[in-house]
Motif scaffolding. Structure first.
Motif, PDB file in Angstrom:
ATOM      1  N   CYS A  60      62.340   6.591  37.810  1.00  0.00           N
ATOM      2  CA  CYS A  60      60.929   6.855  38.091  1.00  0.00           C
ATOM      3  C   CYS A  60      60.388   6.103  39.295  1.00  0.00           C
ATOM      4  O   CYS A  60      59.320   6.433  39.794  1.00  0.00           O
ATOM      5  CB  CYS A  60      60.086   6.547  36.862  1.00  0.00           C
ATOM      6  N   SER A  67      53.230   9.846  37.103  1.00  0.00           N
ATOM      7  CA  SER A  67      51.805   9.584  36.890  1.00  0.00           C
ATOM      8  C   SER A  67      50.981  10.825  37.217  1.00  0.00           C
ATOM      9  O   SER A  67      50.038  11.162  36.501  1.00  0.00           O
ATOM     10  CB  SER A  67      51.334   8.422  37.762  1.00  0.00           C
ATOM     11  N   PHE A 116      55.091   0.728  38.274  1.00  0.00           N
ATOM     12  CA  PHE A 116      54.679   1.871  37.477  1.00  0.00           C
ATOM     13  C   PHE A 116      53.618   1.465  36.458  1.00  0.00           C
ATOM     14  O   PHE A 116      52.674   2.214  36.198  1.00  0.00           O
ATOM     15  CB  PHE A 116      55.883   2.485  36.768  1.00  0.00           C
ATOM     16  N   GLY A 130      56.593   5.290  40.008  1.00  0.00           N
ATOM     17  CA  GLY A 130      55.860   6.097  39.041  1.00  0.00           C
ATOM     18  C   GLY A 130      54.869   7.088  39.613  1.00  0.00           C
ATOM     19  O   GLY A 130      54.058   7.637  38.876  1.00  0.00           O
TER      20      GLY A 130
END
Length: 86
Positions: A47, A54, A78, A50
């Motif tokens: 990820c 998100s 993140f 993020g």
């Protein structure tokens, strides 16, 4: 982009309510109970900071998301974005 490991990141994540370090212990085949709903679960592996997940989470509140990354410092970045999504 290469991010260096930060010694303090792991400790900060351990204190977070959403961080799970060993998901195979206690969560195997029980993710729906962790989320406490029957929504579908989507996973992003790697990820990073993020940004992508998100954005998806803000647009799709009817889906549960799990973000995975090997570097604690990335997950800490993140974590900051996650707070803004709520």
């Amino acid at each position: 982009m290469r991010i260096r490991r930060k010694k303090w990141a792991a400790h900060e994540l351990e204190e977070s309510e959403f961080y799970i370090n060993n998901p195979e212990i206690g969560y195997k085949n029980t993710w729906k109970t962790r989320f406490a709903n029957e929504r579908p679960i989507h996973i992003e592996i790697g990820c990073g900071k993020g940004i992508f997940i998100s954005t998806l989470a803000r647009k799709n509140k009817n889906i549960n998301y799990i973000a995975i990354d090997m570097i604690e410092a990335m997950l800490r970045s993140f974590k900051k974005k996650y707070r803004k999504c709520l």
